[in-house]
Design an enzyme around this catalytic site. Sequence first.
Site, PDB file in Angstrom:
ATOM      1  N   GLU A  14       5.948   5.491  -1.210  1.00 39.17           N
ATOM      2  CA  GLU A  14       6.314   4.798   0.025  1.00 39.17           C
ATOM      3  C   GLU A  14       6.410   3.293  -0.216  1.00 39.17           C
ATOM      4  O   GLU A  14       5.587   2.716  -0.931  1.00 39.17           O
ATOM      5  CB  GLU A  14       5.279   5.080   1.117  1.00 39.17           C
ATOM      6  CG  GLU A  14       5.698   4.514   2.462  1.00 39.17           C
ATOM      7  CD  GLU A  14       4.698   4.812   3.571  1.00 39.17           C
ATOM      8  OE1 GLU A  14       5.087   4.674   4.734  1.00 39.17           O
ATOM      9  OE2 GLU A  14       3.535   5.155   3.268  1.00 39.17           O
ATOM     10  N   GLU A  19       9.897   2.409   4.463  1.00 37.20           N
ATOM     11  CA  GLU A  19       9.550   2.086   5.846  1.00 37.20           C
ATOM     12  C   GLU A  19      10.130   0.692   6.059  1.00 37.20           C
ATOM     13  O   GLU A  19       9.543  -0.310   5.655  1.00 37.20           O
ATOM     14  CB  GLU A  19       8.038   2.121   6.065  1.00 37.20           C
ATOM     15  CG  GLU A  19       7.700   2.063   7.553  1.00 37.20           C
ATOM     16  CD  GLU A  19       6.221   2.228   7.824  1.00 37.20           C
ATOM     17  OE1 GLU A  19       5.670   1.365   8.538  1.00 37.20           O
ATOM     18  OE2 GLU A  19       5.613   3.202   7.343  1.00 37.20           O
ATOM     19  N   HIS A  76       1.074   7.908   0.068  1.00 39.22           N
ATOM     20  CA  HIS A  76       1.187   7.097   1.289  1.00 39.22           C
ATOM     21  C   HIS A  76       0.852   5.642   0.951  1.00 39.22           C
ATOM     22  O   HIS A  76      -0.093   5.383   0.203  1.00 39.22           O
ATOM     23  CB  HIS A  76       0.217   7.625   2.348  1.00 39.22           C
ATOM     24  CG  HIS A  76       0.106   6.763   3.570  1.00 39.22           C
ATOM     25  ND1 HIS A  76      -1.009   6.014   3.875  1.00 39.22           N
ATOM     26  CD2 HIS A  76       0.993   6.516   4.561  1.00 39.22           C
ATOM     27  CE1 HIS A  76      -0.810   5.363   5.006  1.00 39.22           C
ATOM     28  NE2 HIS A  76       0.402   5.640   5.440  1.00 39.22           N
ATOM     29  N   ASN A  77       1.617   4.691   1.531  1.00 39.87           N
ATOM     30  CA  ASN A  77       1.368   3.255   1.295  1.00 39.87           C
ATOM     31  C   ASN A  77       1.025   3.004  -0.181  1.00 39.87           C
ATOM     32  O   ASN A  77      -0.020   2.449  -0.519  1.00 39.87           O
ATOM     33  CB  ASN A  77       0.234   2.746   2.190  1.00 39.87           C
ATOM     34  CG  ASN A  77       0.690   2.578   3.638  1.00 39.87           C
ATOM     35  OD1 ASN A  77       1.857   2.781   3.960  1.00 39.87           O
ATOM     36  ND2 ASN A  77      -0.224   2.218   4.506  1.00 39.87           N
ATOM     37  N   ASP A 104       6.851  -0.137   2.104  1.00 41.01           N
ATOM     38  CA  ASP A 104       6.953  -0.848   3.387  1.00 41.01           C
ATOM     39  C   ASP A 104       7.658  -2.175   3.148  1.00 41.01           C
ATOM     40  O   ASP A 104       7.110  -3.047   2.461  1.00 41.01           O
ATOM     41  CB  ASP A 104       5.550  -1.147   3.949  1.00 41.01           C
ATOM     42  CG  ASP A 104       5.012   0.003   4.771  1.00 41.01           C
ATOM     43  OD1 ASP A 104       5.490   1.124   4.578  1.00 41.01           O
ATOM     44  OD2 ASP A 104       4.111  -0.225   5.605  1.00 41.01           O
ATOM     45  N   HIS A 127       1.546  -4.126   3.947  1.00 45.36           N
ATOM     46  CA  HIS A 127       1.252  -3.397   5.177  1.00 45.36           C
ATOM     47  C   HIS A 127       1.407  -4.369   6.341  1.00 45.36           C
ATOM     48  O   HIS A 127       0.556  -5.221   6.555  1.00 45.36           O
ATOM     49  CB  HIS A 127      -0.164  -2.813   5.128  1.00 45.36           C
ATOM     50  CG  HIS A 127      -0.378  -1.689   6.087  1.00 45.36           C
ATOM     51  ND1 HIS A 127      -1.602  -1.117   6.320  1.00 45.36           N
ATOM     52  CD2 HIS A 127       0.493  -1.028   6.882  1.00 45.36           C
ATOM     53  CE1 HIS A 127      -1.473  -0.151   7.211  1.00 45.36           C
ATOM     54  NE2 HIS A 127      -0.208  -0.082   7.561  1.00 45.36           N
TER      55      HIS A 127
END
Length: 627
Positions: free
Chosen positions: A197, A246, A167-168, A199, A212
């Site tokens: 991931e 994302e 995640h992230n 973003d 983020h």
Amino acid sequence: WEMDWAICKKKKGEKINLDKTLKLLNKFDVSYDYVHVKKVFKKNDKQKSGLITMEDFRAIYRTLLHRPELHELFSSYSPNKKVLTVSNLCDFLRKEQFELDVNEARAVSLINKFEPIDEARSQREMTFEGFIRYMLSEECSIFKQKHRTVYQDMNFPLCDYFISSSHNTYLIQDQLVGPSHLWGYANSLKKGCRCVEIDCWDGPNNEPVVYHGHTLTSKITFKNVIDVVHKHAFEASDYPVTLSLENHCSAPQQEKMAGHLLDILRDTLCISTLDDSMPSELPSPEQLKFKILIKNKKVGTLEETLQRRGQRCLGQIAELEEVMESEDDLIDEDPKAQLIKKPLARLASAPKKDKKDKKVKVAMLLSELVIYTASRSFVSFEDSKEKQKFYQNNSIGEVKGQKLISKRAPDFIAHTTNFITRIYPKGTRTDSSNYDPQEFWNVGCQMVALNFQTPGVQMDLLNGKYLDNGGCGYVLKPEFLRKRDTDYNPHDVNMKFRALTLTVRIISGCQLPPSNLSKSNKADPVVKIEIHGVPGDMNKQQTSVIKNNALNPRWNETFTFNINVPDLALIRFVLEDQMALTANDFLGQFTLPVMSLNKGYRHVPLVSKLGVTLKPASLFVYICIVR
């Protein structure tokens, strides 16, 4: 080895310092912890001169290697207490190590491999020296040798596997002000992670950036991220990597992203189906070896993409109507989450609606790169059953996922037999803490994404789970989580799936890491055994405390666990130093799947909080499994 010992005997009167002692231990291939050797050296240095005799060195050697519990075991199979014959060794392997099909050739091969004394080796005998080396080798590790390689069938569809997921991935500290760093991608891919991931946000000079959003975390360019992914994608595993985008970029910058993906990843990028024809199910990890998949919103169907192959999409933009998750799902029912992302705060102040649709612009050039992993908003199990395509996947937040598990576990399992489901941490985990991944594996969720930068029980479980199958990042789900008509329910402990009784005897510890909170290298070690699995299998037991002994504590304590669903269970050995006033100090741990346990006398290697090996620190145990 024998020449070295002969030289030691000749130099009986010679004195050596600590540095020479360490060099001699290396020469005899003895694994040691500097702190422990220093302590034993000081004990033998009676004159406090910084020098010891060769006889003292032999005492140090015996202290480190000639452990009484190993000698007791050796003596119980050696009639003359000096050597094991081929027949004696076969008996030991059959009765204690559960090698039921052992033969003379196997025993001889172990003697040739581990026996350091030429005369014994030529007579096909194993001395205590050889026995020690065998018992401390990978042959006697608690983790099955077969499971260190890819041994599972890799020809099932992708949705039939648990897939190591991050995640992230760009964050290496917290979620609000910490740095974004390319190291996050290199590190997770080197650990066998197969889904990272990214973003993506509009950046200056038409270059998309990764960070983020709506926080103070630093930014890195999308192009540099893809460079790093390309460099490290297949270092730890040959099997496919999924880039979970994302995507918050404008259409022009989405086109820029597509350009970087095509230019940098080239042949590794999955840009069409295997034979350019429309499949009816997901391909297998084997079929997608050395391929990188893009997980993103997709315009239209996969059939339409295949029909458009060869057409120019540059400059083409489509609008997608996206079903927003409900307000409660987005902010995970915690008002603090409104502080994390401004759009969430705005949504929270809007009139409450169950679902809210919004239109998003997608560059066709990027959309066409999405083949087997098209993102689809999760509405309900019924909606997915009726409308979702096999190549579409869902991302579900941990809180919503937990609710679905508690209320509708069988439906959740039916969903994950058909569709890849990704779980991600709730927004309030600003410190990059992790949720328990086990409950989501229990219902078959494939991509259970954790913050790889945050050590702790949760990452220990993830690392332990993906030790299996050669650390390739894909673990085949048990058959009851793949069958469309399964009757498995993690909450029904009466339903037994290959149930077993596990008995663990914690015998001793060897050169355990000293406590960080201790001024000397002393520790009061205690061992905890945890079983993680379906709710009915969760269990914790612990040994008594051995006072003031980290070098060679002896417990000889036995624990029994009844495990209903061993295919999903993990066992975690935790070593702690019992502190009088504060909480116990963590010293080391090792986690592995219950189905990867070797039976018999085994050593448990220990790793630090950060997953670094603490060799030669280990626990000596005896494992018995009865079905």
